[in-house]
Design a protein around this motif. Structure first.
Motif, PDB file in Angstrom:
ATOM      1  N   SER A  25      11.924 -12.821  29.797  1.00  0.00           N
ATOM      2  CA  SER A  25      11.101 -12.161  28.962  1.00  0.00           C
ATOM      3  C   SER A  25      10.154 -12.666  27.883  1.00  0.00           C
ATOM      4  O   SER A  25       9.729 -12.523  26.488  1.00  0.00           O
ATOM      5  N   ARG A  26      10.291 -14.100  27.511  1.00  0.00           N
ATOM      6  CA  ARG A  26       9.301 -14.972  27.551  1.00  0.00           C
ATOM      7  C   ARG A  26       7.933 -14.869  27.005  1.00  0.00           C
ATOM      8  O   ARG A  26       7.305 -14.188  28.046  1.00  0.00           O
ATOM      9  N   THR A  27       7.191 -14.617  25.778  1.00  0.00           N
ATOM     10  CA  THR A  27       5.589 -14.205  25.891  1.00  0.00           C
ATOM     11  C   THR A  27       5.594 -15.149  25.603  1.00  0.00           C
ATOM     12  O   THR A  27       5.089 -16.271  25.502  1.00  0.00           O
ATOM     13  N   ARG A  28       3.596 -15.528  26.135  1.00  0.00           N
ATOM     14  CA  ARG A  28       2.554 -16.286  26.352  1.00  0.00           C
ATOM     15  C   ARG A  28       2.913 -17.442  27.039  1.00  0.00           C
ATOM     16  O   ARG A  28       2.554 -18.362  26.031  1.00  0.00           O
ATOM     17  N   ILE A  29       3.494 -17.411  27.951  1.00  0.00           N
ATOM     18  CA  ILE A  29       4.466 -18.203  28.381  1.00  0.00           C
ATOM     19  C   ILE A  29       3.737 -18.868  29.555  1.00  0.00           C
ATOM     20  O   ILE A  29       3.394 -17.812  30.455  1.00  0.00           O
ATOM     21  N   LYS A  30       3.110 -19.971  30.605  1.00  0.00           N
ATOM     22  CA  LYS A  30       2.476 -20.258  31.763  1.00  0.00           C
ATOM     23  C   LYS A  30       3.146 -19.309  32.939  1.00  0.00           C
ATOM     24  O   LYS A  30       4.224 -20.187  33.127  1.00  0.00           O
ATOM     25  N   LEU A  31       2.926 -18.303  33.734  1.00  0.00           N
ATOM     26  CA  LEU A  31       3.440 -17.880  34.615  1.00  0.00           C
ATOM     27  C   LEU A  31       2.573 -18.788  36.022  1.00  0.00           C
ATOM     28  O   LEU A  31       1.955 -17.658  36.854  1.00  0.00           O
ATOM     29  N   LEU A  32       3.332 -19.933  36.561  1.00  0.00           N
ATOM     30  CA  LEU A  32       2.591 -20.393  37.528  1.00  0.00           C
ATOM     31  C   LEU A  32       2.999 -20.940  38.757  1.00  0.00           C
ATOM     32  O   LEU A  32       3.379 -21.133  39.982  1.00  0.00           O
ATOM     33  N   TYR A  33       4.736 -19.985  38.980  1.00  0.00           N
ATOM     34  CA  TYR A  33       5.734 -20.586  39.879  1.00  0.00           C
ATOM     35  C   TYR A  33       6.637 -19.175  40.547  1.00  0.00           C
ATOM     36  O   TYR A  33       6.480 -18.509  40.133  1.00  0.00           O
ATOM     37  N   PRO A  34       5.797 -19.292  41.880  1.00  0.00           N
ATOM     38  CA  PRO A  34       5.946 -17.758  42.688  1.00  0.00           C
ATOM     39  C   PRO A  34       7.432 -18.062  42.744  1.00  0.00           C
ATOM     40  O   PRO A  34       7.819 -18.545  43.942  1.00  0.00           O
ATOM     41  N   ARG A  35       8.194 -16.724  43.087  1.00  0.00           N
ATOM     42  CA  ARG A  35       9.705 -16.662  43.699  1.00  0.00           C
ATOM     43  C   ARG A  35       9.356 -15.220  44.152  1.00  0.00           C
ATOM     44  O   ARG A  35       8.748 -14.457  44.062  1.00  0.00           O
ATOM     45  N   ALA A  36       9.895 -15.195  45.467  1.00  0.00           N
ATOM     46  CA  ALA A  36      10.454 -14.250  46.226  1.00  0.00           C
ATOM     47  C   ALA A  36      11.208 -13.432  46.139  1.00  0.00           C
ATOM     48  O   ALA A  36      12.490 -13.575  45.626  1.00  0.00           O
ATOM     49  N   LYS A  37      11.269 -11.937  45.694  1.00  0.00           N
ATOM     50  CA  LYS A  37      12.389 -11.151  45.362  1.00  0.00           C
ATOM     51  C   LYS A  37      13.292 -10.568  47.154  1.00  0.00           C
ATOM     52  O   LYS A  37      12.439 -11.589  48.261  1.00  0.00           O
ATOM     53  N   SER A  38      14.181 -10.258  47.181  1.00  0.00           N
ATOM     54  CA  SER A  38      14.778  -9.668  48.359  1.00  0.00           C
ATOM     55  C   SER A  38      14.616  -8.858  49.193  1.00  0.00           C
ATOM     56  O   SER A  38      13.764  -8.910  50.121  1.00  0.00           O
ATOM     57  N   ASP A  39      12.681  -8.250  48.794  1.00  0.00           N
ATOM     58  CA  ASP A  39      12.779  -6.947  49.932  1.00  0.00           C
ATOM     59  C   ASP A  39      11.293  -7.834  49.569  1.00  0.00           C
ATOM     60  O   ASP A  39      10.197  -7.155  51.072  1.00  0.00           O
ATOM     61  N   GLY A  40      10.350  -8.888  49.666  1.00  0.00           N
ATOM     62  CA  GLY A  40       9.826  -9.140  50.129  1.00  0.00           C
ATOM     63  C   GLY A  40       8.539  -9.889  49.414  1.00  0.00           C
ATOM     64  O   GLY A  40       8.133 -10.305  49.423  1.00  0.00           O
ATOM     65  N   THR A  41       8.782  -9.078  47.877  1.00  0.00           N
ATOM     66  CA  THR A  41       7.359  -8.994  47.385  1.00  0.00           C
ATOM     67  C   THR A  41       7.386 -10.309  45.995  1.00  0.00           C
ATOM     68  O   THR A  41       8.679 -10.720  46.291  1.00  0.00           O
ATOM     69  N   ALA A  42       6.341 -11.187  45.762  1.00  0.00           N
ATOM     70  CA  ALA A  42       5.985 -12.257  45.396  1.00  0.00           C
ATOM     71  C   ALA A  42       6.505 -11.743  43.416  1.00  0.00           C
ATOM     72  O   ALA A  42       5.491 -10.909  43.488  1.00  0.00           O
ATOM     73  N   VAL A  43       6.813 -12.909  43.044  1.00  0.00           N
ATOM     74  CA  VAL A  43       6.814 -12.755  41.134  1.00  0.00           C
ATOM     75  C   VAL A  43       6.183 -13.503  40.579  1.00  0.00           C
ATOM     76  O   VAL A  43       6.650 -14.836  41.615  1.00  0.00           O
ATOM     77  N   LYS A  44       5.879 -13.979  39.930  1.00  0.00           N
ATOM     78  CA  LYS A  44       5.696 -14.806  39.341  1.00  0.00           C
ATOM     79  C   LYS A  44       5.978 -15.417  37.952  1.00  0.00           C
ATOM     80  O   LYS A  44       6.596 -14.370  37.282  1.00  0.00           O
ATOM     81  N   VAL A  45       7.038 -16.437  38.021  1.00  0.00           N
ATOM     82  CA  VAL A  45       8.213 -17.146  37.088  1.00  0.00           C
ATOM     83  C   VAL A  45       7.134 -18.241  36.292  1.00  0.00           C
ATOM     84  O   VAL A  45       7.137 -19.097  36.326  1.00  0.00           O
ATOM     85  N   CYS A  46       8.253 -18.000  34.761  1.00  0.00           N
ATOM     86  CA  CYS A  46       8.385 -19.104  33.765  1.00  0.00           C
ATOM     87  C   CYS A  46       8.232 -20.656  34.519  1.00  0.00           C
ATOM     88  O   CYS A  46       9.590 -20.350  35.744  1.00  0.00           O
ATOM     89  N   LYS A  47       8.393 -22.112  34.412  1.00  0.00           N
ATOM     90  CA  LYS A  47       9.126 -23.207  34.724  1.00  0.00           C
ATOM     91  C   LYS A  47      10.775 -23.206  34.514  1.00  0.00           C
ATOM     92  O   LYS A  47      11.049 -23.922  35.427  1.00  0.00           O
ATOM     93  N   ARG A  48      11.325 -22.489  32.850  1.00  0.00           N
ATOM     94  CA  ARG A  48      12.287 -22.941  33.166  1.00  0.00           C
ATOM     95  C   ARG A  48      13.206 -21.433  33.775  1.00  0.00           C
ATOM     96  O   ARG A  48      14.441 -21.620  34.520  1.00  0.00           O
TER      97      ARG A  48
END
Length: 62
Positions: A25-48
């Motif tokens: 829940s960090r705001t105004r941060i770069k979301l460049l890294y895709p991670r896959a959920k268990s159901d197969g959908t992709a979510v972009k997350v921050c570096k940390r």
């Protein structure tokens, strides 16, 4: 010598690739890294949150 092309791909992304991370829940941060959920959908997350445990990725609402 300056590297003028560094980060240029970010300019074509909406908001220059920035937003709110769905995991930490960090705001105004770069979301460049895709991670896959268990159901197969992709979510972009921050570096940390690249190495966050899979259960934290699955809890996201996005």
């Amino acid at each position: 010598m300056a590297k003028t092309k560094r980060g240029r791909a970010l300019w074509s992304l909406p908001s220059r690739g920035r937003g709110t991370c769905p995991v930490c829940s960090r705001t105004r941060i770069k979301l460049l890294y895709p991670r896959a959920k268990s159901d197969g959908t992709a979510v972009k997350v921050c570096k940390r949150c690249i190495h966050a445990p899979q259960n934290r990725i699955d809890e996201t609402a996005g």
